[in-house]
Design an enzyme around this catalytic site. Structure first.
Site, PDB file in Angstrom:
ATOM      1  N   HIS A 184       0.799  -1.510   0.091  1.00  0.00           N
ATOM      2  CA  HIS A 184      -0.349   0.049   0.128  1.00  0.00           C
ATOM      3  C   HIS A 184       1.196   1.581  -0.005  1.00  0.00           C
ATOM      4  O   HIS A 184       2.179   1.610   0.082  1.00  0.00           O
ATOM      5  CB  HIS A 184      -0.460   0.052   1.156  1.00  0.00           C
ATOM      6  N   ASP A 214       0.732   4.391   1.676  1.00  0.00           N
ATOM      7  CA  ASP A 214      -0.031   5.230   3.131  1.00  0.00           C
ATOM      8  C   ASP A 214      -1.178   6.754   2.951  1.00  0.00           C
ATOM      9  O   ASP A 214      -1.116   7.073   2.605  1.00  0.00           O
ATOM     10  CB  ASP A 214       0.745   5.848   4.572  1.00  0.00           C
ATOM     11  N   HIS A 247       5.196   0.285  -0.440  1.00  0.00           N
ATOM     12  CA  HIS A 247       5.321  -0.989   1.349  1.00  0.00           C
ATOM     13  C   HIS A 247       4.397  -2.140   1.369  1.00  0.00           C
ATOM     14  O   HIS A 247       3.339  -1.974   1.927  1.00  0.00           O
ATOM     15  CB  HIS A 247       6.151   0.378   2.467  1.00  0.00           C
ATOM     16  N   ARG A 260       5.646   5.662  14.019  1.00  0.00           N
ATOM     17  CA  ARG A 260       5.362   6.422  13.090  1.00  0.00           C
ATOM     18  C   ARG A 260       4.452   7.519  12.660  1.00  0.00           C
ATOM     19  O   ARG A 260       3.916   8.103  13.665  1.00  0.00           O
ATOM     20  CB  ARG A 260       4.556   5.666  11.840  1.00  0.00           C
TER      21      ARG A 260
HETATM   22  C1  SIN Z   1       3.326   0.390   7.769  1.00  0.00           C
HETATM   23  O1  SIN Z   1       3.108   0.120   6.542  1.00  0.00           O
HETATM   24  O2  SIN Z   1       3.360   1.864   7.519  1.00  0.00           O
HETATM   25  C2  SIN Z   1       4.266  -0.268   8.920  1.00  0.00           C
HETATM   26  C3  SIN Z   1       5.410  -1.176   8.078  1.00  0.00           C
HETATM   27  C4  SIN Z   1       5.860  -1.481   8.687  1.00  0.00           C
HETATM   28  O3  SIN Z   1       5.521  -2.263  10.129  1.00  0.00           O
HETATM   29  O4  SIN Z   1       7.232  -2.109   8.777  1.00  0.00           O
END
Ligand code: SIN
Length: 296
Positions: free
Chosen positions: A117, A119, A272, A287
């Protein structure tokens, strides 16, 4: 800039350097102290490197949540996550990404990013970029993968590239929510108020990066529900084809976390995926997400 390593001793507080990875995206930044505000010139260099490499890995970054928030804010206003349960206490701008359970309660979102996805693509102004700062890392697994969506667009067969260029797609936070909940002990049910906050949004299938002008594919298996105006089956087949093409190995780079890494990615250029780790190994990261523009 992809193949160059540059060191910036000029008027930066100390020597620091950006070293591109031998990969379809990404570079590591060494020697930069993010606990202090960057001077404007250093900030401009970091910004340029981010646009050029799409993912920056700041090594050995010993900063507090407040310092992460302050650095993130240099790039734009911050977004808060709809799962307010997992905001860091005292810092709602930080989403805790973690599989740790304390006193029977998860302290963070344990299965964040388990589908590819970009974000917050499900809001009207999807995230410009996200910063993920390692707090506790598992001894095994827990990698994050990134796919270069400019390359994904550029390498589509020409006829398909032309066909998708004018299409629009719907993105919804709810797309995979119940599926994730069915296999994850961490996912809370959404309240009516939370559901009202994440109404589906329509965005172009191919977006233009507002700062570089480069085109990128902008659909993902996590949040894209359908191509607007196509019959259901045709829409599903086309999306499956675009998803598979986007994450071909030659578009992807795998980040193996090191202690105190902070990774800053451009959600307008990459998707990602969290690769996951064994449940019994603790993983915790903070995050922040920076608001971007409405895609065009
Ligand atoms: C996310 O999708 O922001 C998390 C990525 C992760 O935990 O590696």
């Amino acid at each position: 800039m992809r193949n160059s390593t540059f060191t910036v001793p000029s008027n930066a507080p100390e020597a620091w350097a950006v070293h591109p990875f031998d990969a379809p995206l990404g570079a590591q930044v060494v020697g930069l102290d993010l606990s202090q505000p960057l001077d404007d010139d250093t900030f401009r260099q970091v910004h340029r490197a981010h646009l050029a490499h799409h993912v920056l890995v700041f090594r050995d970054t010993r900063i507090t949540p407040a310092q992460q928030i302050a650095f993130s804010r240099r790039f734009g206003p911050l977004q808060t996550h709809v799962l307010h349960q997992f905001q860091l206490r005292g810092h709602p701008e930080i989403l805790v990404v973690s599989n740790i359970v304390e006193n029977g309660q998860p302290i963070g979102l344990g299965d964040a990013g388990h589908y590819w996805h970009s974000d917050l693509s499900y809001v009207d102004k999807p995230s410009l970029g996200s910063m993920l700062h390692a707090q506790e890392l598992p001894a095994e697994g827990g990698d994050t993968l990134f796919a270069n969506m400019h390359l994904a667009f550029d390498t589509l067969p020409a006829a398909l590239r032309r066909a998708v260029d004018s299409l629009q797609a719907e993105h919804s936070y709810l797309c995979k929510y119940e599926e994730l909940r069915a296999r994850s002990p961490w996912r809370p049910p959404l309240s009516a108020e939370q559901i009202a906050q994440v109404k589906p949004q329509v965005h172009p299938v191919v977006r233009t990066h507002p700062e570089t002008g480069r085109k990128a594919l902008f659909v993902s298996e996590h949040f894209t529900t359908r191509i607007v105006g196509l019959p259901e089956r045709e829409s599903a087949e086309l999306l499956a084809q675009l998803f598979a093409h986007s994450v071909r190995p030659e578009h992807v780079w795998r980040h193996r976390w090191q202690p105190h890494d902070m990774v800053f990615w451009d959600n307008r250029s990459v998707m990602h995926l969290a690769a996951g780790c064994p449940d019994h190994l603790r993983r915790r990261l903070n995050r922040t997400t920076i608001e971007g523009d409405a895609p065009y």
